[in-house]
Design a protein around this motif. Sequence first.
Motif, mmCIF file in Angstrom:
data_model
loop_
_atom_site.group_PDB
_atom_site.id
_atom_site.type_symbol
_atom_site.label_atom_id
_atom_site.label_comp_id
_atom_site.label_asym_id
_atom_site.label_seq_id
_atom_site.Cartn_x
_atom_site.Cartn_y
_atom_site.Cartn_z
ATOM 1 N N VAL A 190 -5.685 116.128 -67.786
ATOM 2 C CA VAL A 190 -6.133 116.669 -66.506
ATOM 3 C C VAL A 190 -5.513 115.820 -65.407
ATOM 4 O O VAL A 190 -5.503 114.591 -65.502
ATOM 5 C CB VAL A 190 -7.671 116.644 -66.391
ATOM 6 C CG1 VAL A 190 -8.117 117.104 -65.014
ATOM 7 C CG2 VAL A 190 -8.292 117.511 -67.462
ATOM 8 N N PHE A 191 -5.007 116.466 -64.370
ATOM 9 C CA PHE A 191 -4.378 115.693 -63.304
ATOM 10 C C PHE A 191 -4.459 116.436 -61.981
ATOM 11 O O PHE A 191 -4.714 117.642 -61.924
ATOM 12 C CB PHE A 191 -2.921 115.365 -63.644
ATOM 13 C CG PHE A 191 -2.005 116.559 -63.708
ATOM 14 C CD1 PHE A 191 -1.045 116.768 -62.719
ATOM 15 C CD2 PHE A 191 -2.075 117.459 -64.755
ATOM 16 C CE1 PHE A 191 -0.193 117.850 -62.775
ATOM 17 C CE2 PHE A 191 -1.219 118.550 -64.832
ATOM 18 C CZ PHE A 191 -0.276 118.747 -63.826
ATOM 19 N N ARG B 10 -4.435 121.207 -65.633
ATOM 20 C CA ARG B 10 -4.381 120.602 -66.959
ATOM 21 C C ARG B 10 -3.067 121.009 -67.616
ATOM 22 O O ARG B 10 -2.498 122.053 -67.308
ATOM 23 C CB ARG B 10 -5.564 121.033 -67.819
ATOM 24 C CG ARG B 10 -5.667 122.514 -68.088
ATOM 25 C CD ARG B 10 -6.889 122.802 -68.934
ATOM 26 N NE ARG B 10 -7.132 124.230 -69.085
ATOM 27 C CZ ARG B 10 -8.155 124.750 -69.752
ATOM 28 N NH1 ARG B 10 -9.037 123.938 -70.332
ATOM 29 N NH2 ARG B 10 -8.311 126.044 -69.840
ATOM 30 N N ILE B 11 -2.608 120.157 -68.544
ATOM 31 C CA ILE B 11 -1.330 120.402 -69.196
ATOM 32 C C ILE B 11 -1.392 119.827 -70.604
ATOM 33 O O ILE B 11 -2.109 118.846 -70.862
ATOM 34 C CB ILE B 11 -0.168 119.774 -68.393
ATOM 35 C CG1 ILE B 11 1.185 120.261 -68.904
ATOM 36 C CG2 ILE B 11 -0.255 118.255 -68.415
ATOM 37 C CD1 ILE B 11 2.345 119.865 -68.008
ATOM 38 N N SER B 12 -0.666 120.430 -71.503
ATOM 39 C CA SER B 12 -0.605 119.926 -72.870
ATOM 40 C C SER B 12 0.091 118.574 -72.887
ATOM 41 O O SER B 12 1.032 118.324 -72.127
ATOM 42 C CB SER B 12 0.155 120.906 -73.763
ATOM 43 O OG SER B 12 0.475 120.315 -75.001
ATOM 44 N N LEU C 25 -7.129 124.208 -63.085
ATOM 45 C CA LEU C 25 -8.466 123.947 -63.610
ATOM 46 C C LEU C 25 -9.535 124.189 -62.546
ATOM 47 O O LEU C 25 -10.519 124.864 -62.790
ATOM 48 C CB LEU C 25 -8.555 122.515 -64.144
ATOM 49 C CG LEU C 25 -9.829 122.159 -64.905
ATOM 50 C CD1 LEU C 25 -9.899 122.930 -66.219
ATOM 51 C CD2 LEU C 25 -9.902 120.662 -65.180
ATOM 52 N N THR C 26 -9.356 123.616 -61.363
ATOM 53 C CA THR C 26 -10.320 123.808 -60.276
ATOM 54 C C THR C 26 -9.611 124.325 -59.038
ATOM 55 O O THR C 26 -8.409 124.116 -58.856
ATOM 56 C CB THR C 26 -11.048 122.501 -59.920
ATOM 57 O OG1 THR C 26 -10.116 121.576 -59.307
ATOM 58 C CG2 THR C 26 -11.660 121.846 -61.150
ATOM 59 N N ASP D 14 -18.160 115.864 -57.820
ATOM 60 C CA ASP D 14 -18.555 117.083 -58.525
ATOM 61 C C ASP D 14 -18.176 117.000 -59.997
ATOM 62 O O ASP D 14 -17.302 116.224 -60.390
ATOM 63 C CB ASP D 14 -17.880 118.307 -57.908
ATOM 64 C CG ASP D 14 -18.622 118.831 -56.677
ATOM 65 O OD1 ASP D 14 -19.566 118.155 -56.223
ATOM 66 O OD2 ASP D 14 -18.247 119.901 -56.171
ATOM 67 N N ALA D 15 -18.835 117.839 -60.789
ATOM 68 C CA ALA D 15 -18.517 117.986 -62.209
ATOM 69 C C ALA D 15 -18.062 119.413 -62.456
ATOM 70 O O ALA D 15 -18.667 120.368 -61.953
ATOM 71 C CB ALA D 15 -19.732 117.672 -63.068
ATOM 72 N N PHE D 16 -16.983 119.550 -63.243
ATOM 73 C CA PHE D 16 -16.511 120.857 -63.688
ATOM 74 C C PHE D 16 -16.833 120.972 -65.163
ATOM 75 O O PHE D 16 -16.363 120.167 -65.976
ATOM 76 C CB PHE D 16 -15.010 120.995 -63.451
ATOM 77 C CG PHE D 16 -14.435 122.316 -63.891
ATOM 78 C CD1 PHE D 16 -14.456 123.402 -63.045
ATOM 79 C CD2 PHE D 16 -13.875 122.457 -65.159
ATOM 80 C CE1 PHE D 16 -13.927 124.623 -63.445
ATOM 81 C CE2 PHE D 16 -13.349 123.670 -65.570
ATOM 82 C CZ PHE D 16 -13.380 124.765 -64.707
ATOM 83 N N LEU D 17 -17.650 121.965 -65.532
ATOM 84 C CA LEU D 17 -18.052 122.147 -66.925
ATOM 85 C C LEU D 17 -17.000 122.983 -67.637
ATOM 86 O O LEU D 17 -16.735 124.133 -67.260
ATOM 87 C CB LEU D 17 -19.417 122.832 -67.009
ATOM 88 C CG LEU D 17 -20.649 121.939 -66.814
ATOM 89 C CD1 LEU D 17 -20.675 121.338 -65.415
ATOM 90 C CD2 LEU D 17 -21.926 122.706 -67.093
ATOM 91 N N MET D 18 -16.394 122.419 -68.659
ATOM 92 C CA MET D 18 -15.271 123.060 -69.325
ATOM 93 C C MET D 18 -15.683 124.357 -70.028
ATOM 94 O O MET D 18 -14.911 125.321 -70.083
ATOM 95 C CB MET D 18 -14.638 122.103 -70.325
ATOM 96 C CG MET D 18 -14.022 120.859 -69.696
ATOM 97 S SD MET D 18 -12.716 121.243 -68.511
ATOM 98 C CE MET D 18 -11.548 122.115 -69.550
ATOM 99 N N ALA D 19 -16.887 124.426 -70.568
ATOM 100 C CA ALA D 19 -17.297 125.593 -71.336
ATOM 101 C C ALA D 19 -17.536 126.816 -70.468
ATOM 102 O O ALA D 19 -17.272 127.951 -70.886
ATOM 103 C CB ALA D 19 -18.560 125.271 -72.145
#
Length: 209
Positions: free
Chosen positions: A22-23, A33-35, A44-45, A87-92
């Motif tokens: 994540v960056f 995000r990246i592999s 992501l956000t 803040d929090a980002f919930l991945m699910a």
Amino acid sequence: PVTLGKVADHRGIAWLDNQTIVFSPFAAGGLSRISASGGEPQRLTRVDSSKGERTHRWPTVLPGGAAVLFTVGTYGSPDSYENSRIDAFLMATGERRTVFEGASVVRYLPGRLVFSRGGLLYAVAFDAASLAVSGTPTTIARGVGGDVTTGAVHFAVSEDGTLVYIPDDSGGGVRRRVTWVGPTGAAEPLSLPPNAYNDLRISPDDSRM
């Protein structure tokens, strides 16, 4: 080395898991995000401009990659992050929650959040499952270096609770010696007293510095 992709003035990188990073690719905008093997980054956000958001930066990942915590910067305070929202980002689910207000950077320790404000580091009780902060923060380090204009703070914590940081040098507290190093690698200290030297330049004829 593996080239993952290009960034422009990035603002933080963290491992989501063993295969994903994540960056913050830009000074303004959301997280991506990246592999770990490279490829096309995925957003992501997204910043919420209706709420004055300008940037999401300095990500840190909770255990198991369940959520990413990050600093929210606003147009109202583009050059100071001392009292930013975390803040929090919930991945699910893709849900966002505010977990803390009044910090520039946070890092997670089991049962605690370590956060920075005004050159100080604090620890406060934190439940990673409910994303809830409780109790009163405790000061754990003073004089920690960083950059107020970007919100960067130069510290890291390990899972066993070890803290490392770079001391603040804004007042010239770090005193350095100037040394001439020749082409063979031999070092010769110059006859200058230790001081807060920076940005050295040598004249074209090598007679002055």
